[in-house]
Write a protein that holds these residues in place. Sequence first.
Motif, PDB file in Angstrom:
ATOM      1  N   ASN A  84       0.995  -1.046  -0.010  1.00  0.00           N
ATOM      2  CA  ASN A  84       0.189   0.046   0.092  1.00  0.00           C
ATOM      3  C   ASN A  84       0.807   1.304   0.003  1.00  0.00           C
ATOM      4  O   ASN A  84       0.443   2.205  -0.744  1.00  0.00           O
ATOM      5  N   ALA A  85       1.962   1.192   0.810  1.00  0.00           N
ATOM      6  CA  ALA A  85       2.834   2.159   0.682  1.00  0.00           C
ATOM      7  C   ALA A  85       3.612   2.615  -0.332  1.00  0.00           C
ATOM      8  O   ALA A  85       4.136   3.655  -0.796  1.00  0.00           O
ATOM      9  N   SER A  86       3.631   1.624  -1.433  1.00  0.00           N
ATOM     10  CA  SER A  86       4.463   1.800  -2.604  1.00  0.00           C
ATOM     11  C   SER A  86       3.347   2.264  -3.403  1.00  0.00           C
ATOM     12  O   SER A  86       3.941   2.551  -4.961  1.00  0.00           O
ATOM     13  N   ARG A  87       2.009   2.510  -3.431  1.00  0.00           N
ATOM     14  CA  ARG A  87       1.472   3.069  -4.495  1.00  0.00           C
ATOM     15  C   ARG A  87       1.801   4.356  -4.825  1.00  0.00           C
ATOM     16  O   ARG A  87       2.340   5.155  -3.986  1.00  0.00           O
ATOM     17  N   LEU A 120      13.443   2.163   8.344  1.00  0.00           N
ATOM     18  CA  LEU A 120      14.731   2.769   8.055  1.00  0.00           C
ATOM     19  C   LEU A 120      14.609   3.409   6.590  1.00  0.00           C
ATOM     20  O   LEU A 120      14.110   3.002   5.724  1.00  0.00           O
ATOM     21  N   ARG A 121      15.370   4.598   6.645  1.00  0.00           N
ATOM     22  CA  ARG A 121      15.615   5.364   5.445  1.00  0.00           C
ATOM     23  C   ARG A 121      16.972   4.674   4.723  1.00  0.00           C
ATOM     24  O   ARG A 121      18.071   5.084   5.711  1.00  0.00           O
ATOM     25  N   PRO A 122      17.072   4.092   3.755  1.00  0.00           N
ATOM     26  CA  PRO A 122      18.144   3.519   3.323  1.00  0.00           C
ATOM     27  C   PRO A 122      19.058   4.618   2.589  1.00  0.00           C
ATOM     28  O   PRO A 122      18.662   5.777   2.385  1.00  0.00           O
ATOM     29  N   ALA A 123      20.397   4.340   2.736  1.00  0.00           N
ATOM     30  CA  ALA A 123      21.340   5.220   1.972  1.00  0.00           C
ATOM     31  C   ALA A 123      22.280   4.277   1.461  1.00  0.00           C
ATOM     32  O   ALA A 123      22.322   3.294   1.275  1.00  0.00           O
ATOM     33  N   GLU A 124      23.097   4.966   0.618  1.00  0.00           N
ATOM     34  CA  GLU A 124      24.218   4.393  -0.111  1.00  0.00           C
ATOM     35  C   GLU A 124      25.199   3.597   0.588  1.00  0.00           C
ATOM     36  O   GLU A 124      25.507   2.428   0.410  1.00  0.00           O
ATOM     37  N   GLN A 125      25.614   4.054   1.773  1.00  0.00           N
ATOM     38  CA  GLN A 125      26.608   3.420   2.844  1.00  0.00           C
ATOM     39  C   GLN A 125      25.601   2.982   3.940  1.00  0.00           C
ATOM     40  O   GLN A 125      24.835   3.631   4.364  1.00  0.00           O
ATOM     41  N   LEU A 126      25.711   1.612   4.224  1.00  0.00           N
ATOM     42  CA  LEU A 126      25.282   1.191   5.647  1.00  0.00           C
ATOM     43  C   LEU A 126      25.300   1.971   6.734  1.00  0.00           C
ATOM     44  O   LEU A 126      24.209   2.241   7.178  1.00  0.00           O
ATOM     45  N   GLU A 127      26.471   2.651   6.768  1.00  0.00           N
ATOM     46  CA  GLU A 127      26.477   3.573   8.253  1.00  0.00           C
ATOM     47  C   GLU A 127      25.634   4.804   8.117  1.00  0.00           C
ATOM     48  O   GLU A 127      25.143   5.486   9.160  1.00  0.00           O
ATOM     49  N   ASP A 128      25.122   5.051   6.763  1.00  0.00           N
ATOM     50  CA  ASP A 128      24.294   6.395   6.641  1.00  0.00           C
ATOM     51  C   ASP A 128      22.606   5.956   6.726  1.00  0.00           C
ATOM     52  O   ASP A 128      21.840   6.602   6.564  1.00  0.00           O
ATOM     53  N   TYR A 170      10.992  -5.901   4.447  1.00  0.00           N
ATOM     54  CA  TYR A 170      10.430  -5.614   3.318  1.00  0.00           C
ATOM     55  C   TYR A 170      10.825  -4.376   2.910  1.00  0.00           C
ATOM     56  O   TYR A 170      10.635  -3.255   3.631  1.00  0.00           O
ATOM     57  N   PRO A 171      10.997  -4.194   1.656  1.00  0.00           N
ATOM     58  CA  PRO A 171      11.203  -2.916   0.918  1.00  0.00           C
ATOM     59  C   PRO A 171       9.954  -2.185   0.546  1.00  0.00           C
ATOM     60  O   PRO A 171       9.021  -2.728   0.270  1.00  0.00           O
ATOM     61  N   VAL A 172       9.851  -0.671   0.685  1.00  0.00           N
ATOM     62  CA  VAL A 172       8.913   0.021   0.256  1.00  0.00           C
ATOM     63  C   VAL A 172       9.301   0.748  -0.948  1.00  0.00           C
ATOM     64  O   VAL A 172      10.535   1.293  -0.856  1.00  0.00           O
ATOM     65  N   LEU A 173       9.066   0.459  -2.070  1.00  0.00           N
ATOM     66  CA  LEU A 173       9.532   0.909  -3.378  1.00  0.00           C
ATOM     67  C   LEU A 173       8.553   1.947  -4.195  1.00  0.00           C
ATOM     68  O   LEU A 173       7.469   1.952  -3.847  1.00  0.00           O
ATOM     69  N   LYS A 174       9.221   2.904  -4.774  1.00  0.00           N
ATOM     70  CA  LYS A 174       8.686   4.009  -5.295  1.00  0.00           C
ATOM     71  C   LYS A 174       9.355   4.480  -6.559  1.00  0.00           C
ATOM     72  O   LYS A 174      10.757   4.691  -6.338  1.00  0.00           O
ATOM     73  N   GLY A 175       8.830   4.411  -7.799  1.00  0.00           N
ATOM     74  CA  GLY A 175       9.631   4.828  -9.051  1.00  0.00           C
ATOM     75  C   GLY A 175      10.738   3.937  -9.197  1.00  0.00           C
ATOM     76  O   GLY A 175      11.875   4.337  -9.660  1.00  0.00           O
ATOM     77  N   GLY A 176      10.795   2.740  -8.547  1.00  0.00           N
ATOM     78  CA  GLY A 176      11.923   1.647  -8.945  1.00  0.00           C
ATOM     79  C   GLY A 176      12.964   1.649  -7.812  1.00  0.00           C
ATOM     80  O   GLY A 176      13.898   1.014  -8.053  1.00  0.00           O
ATOM     81  N   ARG A 208      12.496   3.132  -0.970  1.00  0.00           N
ATOM     82  CA  ARG A 208      12.379   4.294  -0.421  1.00  0.00           C
ATOM     83  C   ARG A 208      12.633   4.174   1.146  1.00  0.00           C
ATOM     84  O   ARG A 208      13.149   4.892   2.103  1.00  0.00           O
ATOM     85  N   LEU A 209      12.003   3.007   1.661  1.00  0.00           N
ATOM     86  CA  LEU A 209      12.097   2.599   3.147  1.00  0.00           C
ATOM     87  C   LEU A 209      12.476   1.046   3.113  1.00  0.00           C
ATOM     88  O   LEU A 209      12.102   0.456   2.391  1.00  0.00           O
ATOM     89  N   VAL A 210      12.995   0.726   3.993  1.00  0.00           N
ATOM     90  CA  VAL A 210      13.202  -0.591   4.633  1.00  0.00           C
ATOM     91  C   VAL A 210      12.458  -0.723   5.754  1.00  0.00           C
ATOM     92  O   VAL A 210      12.490  -0.155   6.824  1.00  0.00           O
ATOM     93  N   VAL A 211      11.356  -1.612   5.629  1.00  0.00           N
ATOM     94  CA  VAL A 211      10.445  -1.697   7.123  1.00  0.00           C
ATOM     95  C   VAL A 211      10.644  -3.261   7.534  1.00  0.00           C
ATOM     96  O   VAL A 211      10.607  -4.386   6.734  1.00  0.00           O
ATOM     97  N   GLY A 212      10.768  -3.297   8.832  1.00  0.00           N
ATOM     98  CA  GLY A 212      10.999  -4.828   9.445  1.00  0.00           C
ATOM     99  C   GLY A 212      10.242  -4.893  10.576  1.00  0.00           C
ATOM    100  O   GLY A 212       9.755  -4.093  11.328  1.00  0.00           O
TER     101      GLY A 212
END
Length: 149
Positions: free
Chosen positions: A24-27, A52-60, A130-136, A139-143
């Motif tokens: 639903n969040a990916s709509r 979580l809001r992902p970033a390029e580096q795990l630390e971020d 689970y990933p929340v995807l938008k525009g490919g 955007r978020l990783v929800v666990g």
Amino acid sequence: MLLRFDLTDDEAAHFKLLSDLCKNASRSDFVDIIQSWDMARLCLLSRRLVVLRPAEQLEDFECLYYGDELQERFGADFTGYRFAEVPELEEIRHSLDAFRQVALHKTPHFSRVSRTQRDPEGIDYTRILYPVLKGGSTRLVVGIMVFLD
């Protein structure tokens, strides 16, 4: 890593709720993750939820939400923190890397985490991410953690 058919009934029910809510969040008309969740489901999941809001580096990677039961069981609240700000990052890097893998591969992740023989006070749980995807893009990783005691 577990497969969906390896999950217990309780784990499968949690996965179904998490999956439905993240889809639903990916709509395309999605505005706020909370708006896509009805209150009964939100109450059931929110105590064991991490967002979580992902970033390029795990630390971020940034923890946007860390549920009450997670705080109680693990004795920490990571809400508002980046992974780099977690004091024991190097000790738990292998565990946190699962979040990076979900963001990178855009696919759910299931794993059981068991206490070690050296740490009898540890916690046994199943981690469902689970990933929340938008525009490919992720955007978020929800666990959600399903505790096995």
